[in-house]
Structures are given as C-alpha cells and as structure tokens.
Write a protein that holds these residues in place. Structure first.
Motif, mmCIF file in Angstrom:
data_model
loop_
_atom_site.group_PDB
_atom_site.id
_atom_site.type_symbol
_atom_site.label_atom_id
_atom_site.label_comp_id
_atom_site.label_asym_id
_atom_site.label_seq_id
_atom_site.Cartn_x
_atom_site.Cartn_y
_atom_site.Cartn_z
ATOM 1 N N TYR A 167 -12.360 -14.489 0.434
ATOM 2 C CA TYR A 167 -11.325 -15.271 0.856
ATOM 3 C C TYR A 167 -10.470 -14.357 0.724
ATOM 4 O O TYR A 167 -9.973 -13.471 -0.440
ATOM 5 N N ARG A 188 -6.162 -24.677 -1.766
ATOM 6 C CA ARG A 188 -6.409 -24.742 -3.545
ATOM 7 C C ARG A 188 -7.221 -24.144 -3.858
ATOM 8 O O ARG A 188 -8.397 -23.215 -3.346
ATOM 9 N N HIS A 189 -8.061 -24.061 -4.568
ATOM 10 C CA HIS A 189 -8.679 -22.775 -6.066
ATOM 11 C C HIS A 189 -10.014 -23.004 -5.488
ATOM 12 O O HIS A 189 -11.048 -24.401 -5.276
ATOM 13 N N SER A 190 -10.817 -22.176 -4.965
ATOM 14 C CA SER A 190 -12.145 -21.644 -4.381
ATOM 15 C C SER A 190 -13.514 -22.492 -5.633
ATOM 16 O O SER A 190 -12.681 -21.374 -6.916
ATOM 17 N N HIS A 248 -16.289 -19.733 -8.175
ATOM 18 C CA HIS A 248 -16.234 -18.724 -7.917
ATOM 19 C C HIS A 248 -17.442 -18.355 -7.288
ATOM 20 O O HIS A 248 -18.539 -18.869 -7.425
#
Length: 519
Positions: free
Chosen positions: A45, A50-52, A54
């Motif tokens: 990563y 945007r947030h991935s 987990h």
C-alpha cells in the motif's frame, strides 16, 4: 402447537461470533492471520487516495474461501454478504469482487510469500513441522487458456527459415533485373542482408526503407514497386510475427496464444486417453507431515529440471535449506545429484532404473553395463563374454543450466567371433559404451542409501506426503484449472491454495491433539 416464530422482533445477542463453534476452522484462519505483523502488508500500500480495506481482513476471507472450494472473486464477495462465517471475518464489511480480485492477484504479488513463510514459522513454533525432511513432488495443472491456440517452436523456426530464403530470392531477382550502373542493389542493400539464416526483421525493415527511398527517385520501376508491396504487406509482418513467437517461447517447445506463459504438457487427467497436450503449469511443492513447506510454479513439463530452481527459491524464502530431500525417480539425474553434493544436502532420490535393477530379467541381461565389471586401475570394462572394452576418448555435454557432464567412451577390441554378440548389441562393429563415471558413482551411493533402513522408511513415507496434498487440492477441493493467467498470477493462486491447505491441516491436527489429550 408451534414454537413461537416472528421476523419482526430484534434478537440478542447480535454478535455473530456466538453462532460460530469453538473449534471451527474459521477461528483457526482468524487466529493465524491476526498473529501476523501489520508491517508485512505495508509494501503493498503506497498510500494516498481513499482508505483501503484492511489487508488482514481480505487475507482472511480469501484463505477461508479457498478452504471452502470458493475460488471465484464474485462468489467470495457474495459469501461476504450472505455467509455468517465470512461476515464475521470481514467484520460485516462488504468488499466487491474487483477489490478482492485486485488484492489477491496484484496487491499481494510481493507479499504473499512473506505471509506464507510467517504462517510456516507459526507451524514450526507449535511443532507441527520441523523442516528436517522435505518431501518433493510435482503435478501439472491446466492453465486458463484455450486448448487449441498453440504455437510450436519447431514449426515456427521452420517457417522462419523458409521465409528468410524467400526474401533472399526476391532480392536476388531485383538485383538481376537491374542492369544500370546506379542500380538499386549495386553493393549496398543486398550485402546488408547477410546470410538467409541471419536475416532479422530489423535488417529487413532497413532494406525495405532503402527500396522505398530509391522508388521515390524511380517511381516507374514496377519490379521494385511490386517487391516493396509484397515485403510490406506479407513478408515483413510474417517475419516479425515469427521472431515474436520464438522470443515468447524461449527455451520452451510451445506456448498458448491465450496465456503465453503456459506450456503444452501431457496431463494425467486425460479423459479421452489419447495423450492430448493441454496448456498448463508444473507445480512443485515440498511437504512435511503433509504441510506444504515450499512451492514454485514452472513452465517445464519435466520434474528433473525443476529441482534446482525450486530448492534455490526455497532457500531464498526460508533462509535455509532442508537437511534431507526425498523425491521420486523423476528427479534422479547426475546434475541433481551433484547439486545435492555441492549444497551438502542428504538426498534420498531414486534414479530411473532403480526398480528395474531388482528384477531377474535385468540382472540376467548380458547387454546391461550395470552387470559388467569395471577395473578402476586400468580404466577398462569386462563384458559378460569376458571381452575387454578399453577407453578411447572423453566427451563433454553442457546442460541448459551450465552443468558439464563428462562421458567416457569405451570400445571392445574384437567382437566378431563372440557367440553373445547378437544378444549384446545390434551394431555391426565392435561393442561401444558411453559411461559417466560420476553418475555411476552417484548411483552406487544412492542405491546403498535407498536400501538402508532410514532410506526405505522415508521412501515409503514419500508416497503419502505430497501425493496426499495434491489429492486434497485437486480432488477434495476441486481445483484442477487455474482461474488467472500469467506465471506471476498463477504462482499467487498456488500460494493461496497452499496457505489454505496448511490452515486446514492445522485445524485437523489441533482437533486430533485435543482428542488424544482427553483420552
């Protein structure tokens, strides 16, 4: 009359974990992935955007899906929405199939082997494996490719040679037709082509450009105009195609147009029983206690040439070599035996004629060099008829990996009056043999090792080690054909399969240990 039933009432507790049995496989998968360090996934990563999801969550649902014979990314995404086990692992998050597929085939390309190694370390810590014995074997799995889009290297080389000869004939015709002093190929174009076998698409492109340039000066030259048209529309594109096909094949004999990394191999799962070749990959695994310790995917159909790259890759990933390698006769060769000696690995690997040597027919065959006597001092062989075969010369053969095989050649002085000649050889002259003394010594040492108590025990155990793993993967979990294409993505699929197998095996062994303690 009936137990009360209503769908309009909220029930407690709402935690999905309460519906999961204590010893369920999903808990083993959850525990194993939770014990991994988050830092393992950092390299996958780069950050930004945007947030991935987990990576541990995605890793859990993919591994568990593979244990449940679910390999399609769409079906995994569907299970995350509908199946309680998947919903619990995902924390009720719902990644779509694109996210799942991108994660398992792209994000994890540099991480999956590290995850596999760390899970293997957990198995070592809990004494499921010891890394002492390494049982090696291979199997062929069909590629995700059309079975009839094959390219055979030998055929392409033949077509290329014919095309090169045709181009040279064409240029010779042009030269013969030009009689003026400033003729097109008076000493520049044709010599640049060189020999027909050395003609490349790059050289031909330059020659065609020179023809086109001269055509601008003499636009009415019909011979050159026709030649340029033929070269541009037919000969040059075909030569470029042949060069691309030869380059794509590399050292292989064939490849598939659908998946160029796949090689056509003979599969055991041949329902037509006609020896049909199919595009596939050769999967090599090493096991201990039926846990997978290492895996590699190869484009070669034979196991013999896969041993060295497999063990070298194993050393890179684990940081150590196994003390003992046990394999079948498909790996027995002088090059592999020399590799074991060089790396100081104890090998229990049969050679091709090991079982035949035990038969009465083999032991009584007078034409077999194995039944002759060798005089090491005088470097001579004595055949069954008592004739002496003396050394003549030594030849060398270099393998693809650079290993040198030295073969010594011997010939009998006179076999004309020998009553056993018809049984010994079909040659008209005297009997000749070619022997590698190194390989002969290695076979003698391996024969003693295989007949020892330890060697026999491990050879018998090998039959239930990797073969059982292949049976679990191909028969019990129904994985007989890859879903992804390309060597890198196929290797990732095998990694997911091996992770799933190891955790399935761990769950079964843990349950067995608990039952043994309870007794």
């Amino acid at each position: 009359m009936y137990i009360q039933y209503t769908m309009d009432q909220l029930f407690l507790p709402m935690d999905l974990e309460t519906d999961i049995p204590e010893n369920h496989l999903v808990r083993v998968v959850n525990d194993a992935v939770n014990r991994l360090s988050d830092s393992i996934f950092y390299s996958a990563y780069p950050g930004g955007g945007r947030h991935s999801y987990h990576p541990k969550m995605l890793t859990k649902i993919i591994i568990y899906a593979y244990t449940q014979r679910i390999y399609s990314s769409r079906k995994i995404a569907k299970a995350a929405r509908e199946n309680i086990m998947f919903m619990w692992l995902a924390g009720r998050q719902q990644p779509d199939f694109r996210t799942i597929n991108r994660f398992r085939s792209e994000r994890m390309k540099d991480v999956l082997e590290t995850v596999f190694t760390h899970v293997l370390e957990l198995l070592v810590q809990e004494q499921y494996v010891s890394l002492e014995h390494y049982f090696l074997d291979g199997t062929k799995l069909e590629a995700n490719a059309n079975r009839y889009t094959f390219v055979w290297k030998k055929a392409v080389v033949k077509y290329q040679a014919k095309l090169q000869e045709k181009v040279h004939t064409l240029f010779q015709a042009i030269e013969a037709a030009e009689s003026e002093e400033d003729a097109l190929h008076s000493g520049t174009d044709l010599p640049e082509l060189g020999e027909a076998s050395a003609l490349t698409a790059e050289k031909l492109e330059k020659a065609v450009q020179q023809l086109e340039k001269s055509l601008q000066e003499k636009p009415k030259n019909k011979i050159v105009k026709k030649a340029v048209r033929q070269l541009r529309k037919d000969l040059l594109p075909r030569l470029q195609k042949y060069e691309y096909q030869i380059q794509t094949a590399g050292e292989r004999n064939s490849y598939s147009k659908t998946d160029p990394d796949a090689t056509f191999m003979r599969m055991k799962e041949d329902h037509m029983r006609n020896g049909q070749l199919k595009p596939g990959y050769n999967v090599q695994i090493g096991t201990e206690n039926q846990f997978v310790l290492g895996y590699t995917v190869h484009q070669r159909p034979t196991d013999t040439k896969c041993l060295k790259p497999h063990l070298d890759h194993l050393e890179e990933t684990l940081g150590k070599r196994p003390k003992t390698v046990i394999a079948d006769a498909g790996y027995g060769s002088e090059e592999n035996y020399s590799y074991f000696e060089e790396k100081n690995i104890q090998a229990i690997v049969k050679y091709g004629t090991y079982h035949k040597e035990k038969t009465r027919a083999f032991q009584q065959a007078i034409n077999k060099v194995d039944n002759w006597s060798y005089n090491e001092t005088e470097d001579t062989w004595t055949c069954a008829a008592g004739k002496i075969l003396r050394f003549r010369y030594e030849s060398e053969t270099i393998t693809e990996s650079g290993y040198t095989i030295r073969t010594r050649h011997y010939r009998s002085e006179d076999c004309s009056a020998c009553p056993l000649k018809a049984t010994c050889t079909k040659a008209k002259g005297n009997r000749e043999i070619a022997i590698s003394l190194t390989y002969m010594r290695q076979k003698n040492e391996m024969r003693e090792r295989l007949r020892s108590e330890e060697g026999y025990t491990l050879s018998v155990q090998r039959m239930t080690e990797p073969e059982s793993v292949f049976g679990q993967i191909k028969n019990n979990r129904g994985f007989r054909r890859f879903l992804l294409r390309g060597l890198q993505k196929v290797s990732l699929e095998v990694g997911w399969l091996c992770l799933a197998h190891n955790l399935l095996k761990k769950a079964a062994m843990t349950e067995k240990r608990k039952k043994d303690k309870a007794r």
